[in-house]
Scaffold this motif. Sequence first.
Motif, PDB file in Angstrom:
ATOM      1  N   MET A   1       0.830  -1.192   0.000  1.00 23.74           N
ATOM      2  CA  MET A   1       0.000   0.000   0.000  1.00 23.74           C
ATOM      3  C   MET A   1       0.872   1.253   0.000  1.00 23.74           C
ATOM      4  O   MET A   1       1.951   1.263   0.562  1.00 23.74           O
ATOM      5  CB  MET A   1      -0.887   0.033   1.244  1.00 23.74           C
ATOM      6  N   VAL A   2       0.356   2.278  -0.591  1.00 23.49           N
ATOM      7  CA  VAL A   2       1.062   3.549  -0.708  1.00 23.49           C
ATOM      8  C   VAL A   2       0.624   4.469   0.430  1.00 23.49           C
ATOM      9  O   VAL A   2      -0.558   4.539   0.759  1.00 23.49           O
ATOM     10  CB  VAL A   2       0.728   4.208  -2.058  1.00 23.49           C
ATOM     11  N   ASP A   3       1.583   5.159   1.025  1.00 24.61           N
ATOM     12  CA  ASP A   3       1.254   6.189   2.007  1.00 24.61           C
ATOM     13  C   ASP A   3       0.810   7.420   1.223  1.00 24.61           C
ATOM     14  O   ASP A   3       1.615   8.051   0.543  1.00 24.61           O
ATOM     15  CB  ASP A   3       2.466   6.492   2.884  1.00 24.61           C
ATOM     16  N   ILE A   4      -0.460   7.732   1.286  1.00 21.72           N
ATOM     17  CA  ILE A   4      -1.030   8.791   0.459  1.00 21.72           C
ATOM     18  C   ILE A   4      -0.455  10.153   0.828  1.00 21.72           C
ATOM     19  O   ILE A   4      -0.204  10.981  -0.038  1.00 21.72           O
ATOM     20  CB  ILE A   4      -2.564   8.764   0.533  1.00 21.72           C
ATOM     21  N   GLY A   5      -0.216  10.404   2.100  1.00 21.24           N
ATOM     22  CA  GLY A   5       0.390  11.670   2.519  1.00 21.24           C
ATOM     23  C   GLY A   5       1.762  11.863   1.904  1.00 21.24           C
ATOM     24  O   GLY A   5       2.100  12.949   1.420  1.00 21.24           O
ATOM     25  N   ALA A  34      -9.647  12.613   4.815  1.00 23.85           N
ATOM     26  CA  ALA A  34      -9.315  13.899   4.209  1.00 23.85           C
ATOM     27  C   ALA A  34      -7.841  14.238   4.446  1.00 23.85           C
ATOM     28  O   ALA A  34      -7.329  14.060   5.552  1.00 23.85           O
ATOM     29  CB  ALA A  34     -10.200  14.997   4.777  1.00 23.85           C
ATOM     30  N   PHE A  35      -7.191  14.716   3.404  1.00 28.29           N
ATOM     31  CA  PHE A  35      -5.810  15.176   3.484  1.00 28.29           C
ATOM     32  C   PHE A  35      -5.802  16.662   3.176  1.00 28.29           C
ATOM     33  O   PHE A  35      -6.309  17.090   2.141  1.00 28.29           O
ATOM     34  CB  PHE A  35      -4.930  14.419   2.478  1.00 28.29           C
ATOM     35  N   ASP A  36      -5.257  17.453   4.099  1.00 30.43           N
ATOM     36  CA  ASP A  36      -5.138  18.890   3.903  1.00 30.43           C
ATOM     37  C   ASP A  36      -3.711  19.195   3.464  1.00 30.43           C
ATOM     38  O   ASP A  36      -2.760  18.873   4.176  1.00 30.43           O
ATOM     39  CB  ASP A  36      -5.449  19.643   5.193  1.00 30.43           C
ATOM     40  N   ILE A  58      -3.388  16.330  -9.790  1.00 26.47           N
ATOM     41  CA  ILE A  58      -2.927  15.788  -8.506  1.00 26.47           C
ATOM     42  C   ILE A  58      -4.031  14.942  -7.882  1.00 26.47           C
ATOM     43  O   ILE A  58      -3.792  13.829  -7.412  1.00 26.47           O
ATOM     44  CB  ILE A  58      -2.506  16.917  -7.543  1.00 26.47           C
ATOM     45  N   ARG A  59      -5.258  15.450  -7.891  1.00 29.44           N
ATOM     46  CA  ARG A  59      -6.384  14.699  -7.313  1.00 29.44           C
ATOM     47  C   ARG A  59      -6.626  13.395  -8.075  1.00 29.44           C
ATOM     48  O   ARG A  59      -6.911  12.368  -7.464  1.00 29.44           O
ATOM     49  CB  ARG A  59      -7.639  15.557  -7.313  1.00 29.44           C
ATOM     50  N   THR A  60      -6.494  13.424  -9.402  1.00 29.76           N
ATOM     51  CA  THR A  60      -6.682  12.206 -10.190  1.00 29.76           C
ATOM     52  C   THR A  60      -5.690  11.130  -9.771  1.00 29.76           C
ATOM     53  O   THR A  60      -6.054   9.959  -9.602  1.00 29.76           O
ATOM     54  CB  THR A  60      -6.534  12.514 -11.691  1.00 29.76           C
ATOM     55  N   ILE A  61      -4.435  11.514  -9.589  1.00 33.68           N
ATOM     56  CA  ILE A  61      -3.414  10.552  -9.171  1.00 33.68           C
ATOM     57  C   ILE A  61      -3.720  10.029  -7.772  1.00 33.68           C
ATOM     58  O   ILE A  61      -3.709   8.817  -7.527  1.00 33.68           O
ATOM     59  CB  ILE A  61      -2.013  11.187  -9.217  1.00 33.68           C
ATOM     60  N   VAL A  62      -3.995  10.942  -6.849  1.00 36.86           N
ATOM     61  CA  VAL A  62      -4.221  10.550  -5.453  1.00 36.86           C
ATOM     62  C   VAL A  62      -5.466   9.671  -5.328  1.00 36.86           C
ATOM     63  O   VAL A  62      -5.456   8.666  -4.617  1.00 36.86           O
ATOM     64  CB  VAL A  62      -4.331  11.802  -4.556  1.00 36.86           C
ATOM     65  N   TYR A  63      -6.534  10.013  -6.036  1.00 40.59           N
ATOM     66  CA  TYR A  63      -7.770   9.248  -5.921  1.00 40.59           C
ATOM     67  C   TYR A  63      -7.675   7.884  -6.599  1.00 40.59           C
ATOM     68  O   TYR A  63      -8.427   6.979  -6.285  1.00 40.59           O
ATOM     69  CB  TYR A  63      -8.946  10.021  -6.522  1.00 40.59           C
ATOM     70  N   SER A  64      -6.755   7.727  -7.545  1.00 40.87           N
ATOM     71  CA  SER A  64      -6.656   6.462  -8.269  1.00 40.87           C
ATOM     72  C   SER A  64      -5.785   5.427  -7.559  1.00 40.87           C
ATOM     73  O   SER A  64      -5.798   4.259  -7.914  1.00 40.87           O
ATOM     74  CB  SER A  64      -6.118   6.705  -9.674  1.00 40.87           C
ATOM     75  N   VAL A  65      -5.036   5.857  -6.541  1.00 34.69           N
ATOM     76  CA  VAL A  65      -4.166   4.943  -5.808  1.00 34.69           C
ATOM     77  C   VAL A  65      -5.005   4.073  -4.876  1.00 34.69           C
ATOM     78  O   VAL A  65      -5.962   4.544  -4.267  1.00 34.69           O
ATOM     79  CB  VAL A  65      -3.127   5.748  -4.986  1.00 34.69           C
ATOM     80  N   LYS A  71     -12.466   4.186   3.395  1.00 31.55           N
ATOM     81  CA  LYS A  71     -13.239   5.376   3.040  1.00 31.55           C
ATOM     82  C   LYS A  71     -12.646   5.992   1.786  1.00 31.55           C
ATOM     83  O   LYS A  71     -11.510   5.704   1.418  1.00 31.55           O
ATOM     84  CB  LYS A  71     -13.199   6.406   4.171  1.00 31.55           C
ATOM     85  N   ARG A  72     -13.396   6.864   1.167  1.00 28.98           N
ATOM     86  CA  ARG A  72     -12.882   7.600   0.021  1.00 28.98           C
ATOM     87  C   ARG A  72     -11.875   8.641   0.501  1.00 28.98           C
ATOM     88  O   ARG A  72     -11.954   9.118   1.624  1.00 28.98           O
ATOM     89  CB  ARG A  72     -14.018   8.286  -0.721  1.00 28.98           C
ATOM     90  N   VAL A  73     -10.972   8.998  -0.376  1.00 25.88           N
ATOM     91  CA  VAL A  73      -9.929   9.971  -0.051  1.00 25.88           C
ATOM     92  C   VAL A  73     -10.334  11.324  -0.631  1.00 25.88           C
ATOM     93  O   VAL A  73     -10.881  11.408  -1.735  1.00 25.88           O
ATOM     94  CB  VAL A  73      -8.575   9.520  -0.638  1.00 25.88           C
ATOM     95  N   ARG A  74     -10.074  12.378   0.126  1.00 25.54           N
ATOM     96  CA  ARG A  74     -10.355  13.741  -0.332  1.00 25.54           C
ATOM     97  C   ARG A  74      -9.108  14.583  -0.099  1.00 25.54           C
ATOM     98  O   ARG A  74      -8.462  14.477   0.942  1.00 25.54           O
ATOM     99  CB  ARG A  74     -11.529  14.321   0.435  1.00 25.54           C
ATOM    100  N   LEU A  75      -8.780  15.454  -1.059  1.00 27.56           N
ATOM    101  CA  LEU A  75      -7.620  16.344  -0.958  1.00 27.56           C
ATOM    102  C   LEU A  75      -8.100  17.780  -0.927  1.00 27.56           C
ATOM    103  O   LEU A  75      -8.800  18.235  -1.834  1.00 27.56           O
ATOM    104  CB  LEU A  75      -6.673  16.136  -2.138  1.00 27.56           C
TER     105      LEU A  75
END
Length: 84
Positions: A1-5, A34-36, A58-65, A71-75
């Motif tokens: 798994m990838v660390d999204i932060g 959520a990531f701020d 950036i959101r496309t990359i982060v949301y596709s990982v 839960k869903r990821v939000r940036l």
Amino acid sequence: MVDIGSLIQAIVTPLVTQPEAVKVTAHETGDYMAFDLAVAPEDVGRVIGKQGRVAQAIRTIVYSVKSPYNKRVRLNILDASHAE
């Protein structure tokens, strides 16, 4: 798994003029993980891009990982003066 932060940090750091001001914080809401993303005020435009194209990429990359969260990821993109 990838660390999204860490992924967000790795994508954004080369884009900004003040990489030391880049901060990524995570918090959980009812529906999202959520990531701020906080950057220096003068770098907000660089991260958002013309017509929001850079932010959308950036959101496309982060949301596709594949997310380790159930839960869903939000940036959210903030400037450092509005960050917590």
